[in-house]
Write a protein that holds these residues in place. Structure first.
Motif, PDB file in Angstrom:
ATOM      1  N   GLN A 336       0.841  -1.193   0.000  1.00 24.92           N
ATOM      2  CA  GLN A 336       0.000   0.000   0.000  1.00 24.92           C
ATOM      3  C   GLN A 336       0.878   1.245   0.000  1.00 24.92           C
ATOM      4  O   GLN A 336       1.869   1.315   0.720  1.00 24.92           O
ATOM      5  CB  GLN A 336      -0.912   0.022   1.228  1.00 24.92           C
ATOM      6  CG  GLN A 336      -1.849   1.228   1.271  1.00 24.92           C
ATOM      7  CD  GLN A 336      -2.640   1.304   2.567  1.00 24.92           C
ATOM      8  OE1 GLN A 336      -2.292   0.674   3.558  1.00 24.92           O
ATOM      9  NE2 GLN A 336      -3.702   2.105   2.571  1.00 24.92           N
ATOM     10  N   LYS A 351      -4.711  11.308  -8.417  1.00 25.06           N
ATOM     11  CA  LYS A 351      -5.754  10.277  -8.412  1.00 25.06           C
ATOM     12  C   LYS A 351      -6.035   9.788  -9.829  1.00 25.06           C
ATOM     13  O   LYS A 351      -6.222   8.582 -10.063  1.00 25.06           O
ATOM     14  CB  LYS A 351      -7.026  10.832  -7.780  1.00 25.06           C
ATOM     15  CG  LYS A 351      -6.931  11.050  -6.272  1.00 25.06           C
ATOM     16  CD  LYS A 351      -8.231  11.624  -5.717  1.00 25.06           C
ATOM     17  CE  LYS A 351      -8.152  11.788  -4.205  1.00 25.06           C
ATOM     18  NZ  LYS A 351      -9.413  12.362  -3.643  1.00 25.06           N
ATOM     19  N   ALA A 354      -3.320   7.428 -10.835  1.00 21.95           N
ATOM     20  CA  ALA A 354      -3.478   6.096 -10.246  1.00 21.95           C
ATOM     21  C   ALA A 354      -4.467   5.275 -11.068  1.00 21.95           C
ATOM     22  O   ALA A 354      -4.237   4.086 -11.340  1.00 21.95           O
ATOM     23  CB  ALA A 354      -3.954   6.216  -8.797  1.00 21.95           C
ATOM     24  N   GLN A 355      -5.565   5.907 -11.489  1.00 17.26           N
ATOM     25  CA  GLN A 355      -6.553   5.218 -12.311  1.00 17.26           C
ATOM     26  C   GLN A 355      -5.981   4.872 -13.679  1.00 17.26           C
ATOM     27  O   GLN A 355      -6.215   3.782 -14.217  1.00 17.26           O
ATOM     28  CB  GLN A 355      -7.799   6.090 -12.465  1.00 17.26           C
ATOM     29  CG  GLN A 355      -8.582   6.272 -11.181  1.00 17.26           C
ATOM     30  CD  GLN A 355      -9.807   7.148 -11.373  1.00 17.26           C
ATOM     31  OE1 GLN A 355      -9.952   7.821 -12.397  1.00 17.26           O
ATOM     32  NE2 GLN A 355     -10.702   7.140 -10.394  1.00 17.26           N
ATOM     33  N   HIS A 358      -4.018   1.844 -13.359  1.00 21.69           N
ATOM     34  CA  HIS A 358      -4.738   0.716 -12.765  1.00 21.69           C
ATOM     35  C   HIS A 358      -4.097   0.265 -11.444  1.00 21.69           C
ATOM     36  O   HIS A 358      -3.966  -0.932 -11.169  1.00 21.69           O
ATOM     37  CB  HIS A 358      -4.792  -0.467 -13.748  1.00 21.69           C
ATOM     38  CG  HIS A 358      -5.290  -0.097 -15.104  1.00 21.69           C
ATOM     39  ND1 HIS A 358      -6.601   0.262 -15.365  1.00 21.69           N
ATOM     40  CD2 HIS A 358      -4.642   0.014 -16.300  1.00 21.69           C
ATOM     41  CE1 HIS A 358      -6.740   0.552 -16.641  1.00 21.69           C
ATOM     42  NE2 HIS A 358      -5.571   0.412 -17.242  1.00 21.69           N
ATOM     43  N   THR A 360      -4.609  -0.003  -7.733  1.00 19.25           N
ATOM     44  CA  THR A 360      -5.664   0.011  -6.716  1.00 19.25           C
ATOM     45  C   THR A 360      -5.118   0.038  -5.287  1.00 19.25           C
ATOM     46  O   THR A 360      -5.886   0.206  -4.343  1.00 19.25           O
ATOM     47  CB  THR A 360      -6.563  -1.226  -6.889  1.00 19.25           C
ATOM     48  OG1 THR A 360      -5.750  -2.415  -6.791  1.00 19.25           O
ATOM     49  CG2 THR A 360      -7.264  -1.201  -8.243  1.00 19.25           C
ATOM     50  N   ASN A 361      -3.806  -0.122  -5.140  1.00 23.57           N
ATOM     51  CA  ASN A 361      -3.192  -0.087  -3.804  1.00 23.57           C
ATOM     52  C   ASN A 361      -2.598   1.292  -3.497  1.00 23.57           C
ATOM     53  O   ASN A 361      -1.758   1.435  -2.612  1.00 23.57           O
ATOM     54  CB  ASN A 361      -2.101  -1.155  -3.694  1.00 23.57           C
ATOM     55  CG  ASN A 361      -0.948  -0.922  -4.680  1.00 23.57           C
ATOM     56  OD1 ASN A 361      -1.144  -0.312  -5.742  1.00 23.57           O
ATOM     57  ND2 ASN A 361       0.236  -1.405  -4.346  1.00 23.57           N
ATOM     58  N   SER A 363      -3.508   5.429  -2.796  1.00 27.25           N
ATOM     59  CA  SER A 363      -4.520   6.448  -2.508  1.00 27.25           C
ATOM     60  C   SER A 363      -3.842   7.791  -2.296  1.00 27.25           C
ATOM     61  O   SER A 363      -2.695   7.862  -1.840  1.00 27.25           O
ATOM     62  CB  SER A 363      -5.325   6.070  -1.263  1.00 27.25           C
ATOM     63  OG  SER A 363      -4.491   5.990  -0.112  1.00 27.25           O
TER      64      SER A 363
END
Length: 458
Positions: A336, A351, A354-355, A358, A360-361, A363
């Protein structure tokens, strides 16, 4: 008889008679240092071992500043500046010094500041090899100012003059990536053909993985004829041209966008392992901070990955994360990663990155990192920490280190003085400096960047 107040001349600002001085070293801002009657004298443009003729421009009790008027004995480190604008432009101040001599000076200045202000006794095994690259055409991004002269009806395009708010007209820039430098002169000529040239702001040029980008700031809506002219220019130059208005909204002039709201964003690639494999894509928008030296940034990210050695079961915190420059590749190697940034627009872009990748760990959170962090949900025990603060450093954020207790801390610094100060805080909380390396992000300038690794010892 009436008497009127008459201000006395400021003697500390007056030019003195000419003096001959011997320069012994450089300060961390790149100015020569000499001695005169017990005072330290700072002489911009002078180099160690030179005998120079100067005139004082400012005198204080313990130091003075002087203007270089003649070099009587020339240093072996001196070289002829490449840039024709060197004496006017304030962008570079060490082009008169050989590149390797610049780097040796920066390395020693970093060590001296850390020893003096940080209370460290640095032995050779703690000094990492300097991160260095090309000395010229290394900048992938620059912002040029515009000034419109009402009398001549001419638009001036350039950079700030040294120690002045005035603009030096620029026709080329030898530290800019060559395609960007080559755009300056034709851009200036074409902007002067616009009807709305009086309402143009700055021009931002960027070399990205997906092409050359230009962002033109405007204070008023462009007439249709100007838009067509700019689109034709962009087509001829094979660049992506965006317009930014007073609300920071972007519109794409060329190539023609898919719809009215879509724009193409510049991006760069970051490897997520030591084998330099293509790892992640990092997009950014005008106003977002990104490191301007792409090759050096890539090397810094790789060194951070090596020093932190993220593991698949670890929780890593990236403070002052920007648009994800370090967070994105770290997330490819850790369980994470949490990124925290003080600028809301960059948090949103991070953000989106991050998308895009891909991840997902990973934030991202917005927070004022100089304020009370007690109630921040992301604050807690972590395995490792990365810091990449602005020049002011990370002093306030480090007050919460006792709640984090990372095993390792990598500190990326653009100001060795604040790094040295923050080193004391880390030492007090049980961290030892184990590696320190100079980063030559800005050749031909006095700017020193550094990376430091701290490890928990108690």
């Amino acid at each position: 008889m009436a008497q009127f107040f008459k201000a006395k001349p400021n003697k500390s600002k007056q030019l003195s008679s000419k003096l001959s001085l011997k320069v012994t070293q450089l300060d961390h801002l790149g100015a020569g240092i000499a001695q005169y009657q017990g005072k330290v004298v700072f002489v911009p443009g002078a180099l160690p071992d030179e005998e120079v003729t100067v005139q004082f421009t400012e005198q204080k009790k313990s130091y003075a500043k002087a203007k270089l008027t003649k070099i009587e004995q020339v240093s072996s480190q001196r070289t002829e500046p490449v840039c024709p604008h060197y004496q006017q432009c304030g962008g570079c101040n060490l082009q008169h010094m050989a590149l390797e001599a610049q780097r040796e000076h920066k390395q020693q200045a970093l060590i001296d500041l850390m020893n003096k202000l940080g209370g460290n006794a640095l032995d050779d095994n703690k000094i990492a090899p300097a991160i260095k690259g090309e000395g010229w055409h290394y900048r992938r991004r620059a912002r040029l100012a515009t000034v419109f002269n009402k009398n001549t009806q001419h638009l001036q395009l350039g950079f700030r003059q040294s120690a002045s708010s005035k603009i030096a007209t620029i026709t080329q820039c030898d530290v800019l990536a060559k395609p960007l430098s080559d755009l300056i002169k034709p851009f200036a000529a074409n902007l002067n053909q616009l009807k709305s040239k009086a309402s143009l702001g700055h021009l931002e040029l960027t070399q990205a993985e997906n092409g050359i980008f230009a962002v033109l700031r405007v204070t008023k809506r462009l007439p249709a004829s100007d838009t067509r002219w700019l689109a034709e220019f962009a087509a001829n130059q094979k660049i992506t041209l965006l317009i930014q208005d007073n609300d920071n909204s972007l519109s794409q002039i060329y190539p023609e966008p898919l719809d009215e709201t879509s724009v193409t964003l510049p991006h760069y690639l970051l490897a997520s392992d030591d084998n330099n494999n293509q790892g992640v894509t990092c997009e950014f928008t005008p106003g977002n901070f990104v490191q301007v030296n792409g090759a050096i940034n890539h090397a810094m990210v790789q060194q951070a990955l090596t020093w932190l050695a993220p593991q698949k079961d670890e929780r890593i915190l990236d403070l002052f994360c920007g648009v994800g420059n370090f967070s994105l590749p770290l997330a490819s190697n850790a369980q994470q990663v949490i990124g925290v940034e003080g600028v809301p627009e960059m948090v949103q872009q991070a953000k989106a990155n991050a998308q895009l990748n891909h991840l997902t760990n990973l934030s991202f959170h917005h927070a004022d990192l100089s304020a009370d962090l007690t109630h921040e949900k992301w604050l807690g025990k972590i395995d490792k920490l990365l810091l990449d603060p602005a020049r002011a450093g990370a002093f306030e954020s480090l007050q919460w280190l006792h709640k984090m207790r990372p095993k390792k801390v990598v500190y990326v610094s653009c100001n060795p003085a604040s790094l040295a100060r923050d080193t004391k805080v880390l030492n007090e909380q049980g961290y030892q400096l184990t590696r320190l390396g100079m980063v030559d992000m800005f050749p031909q300038t006095h700017h020193i960047e550094a990376m430091a690794l701290f490890e928990l010892t108690v």
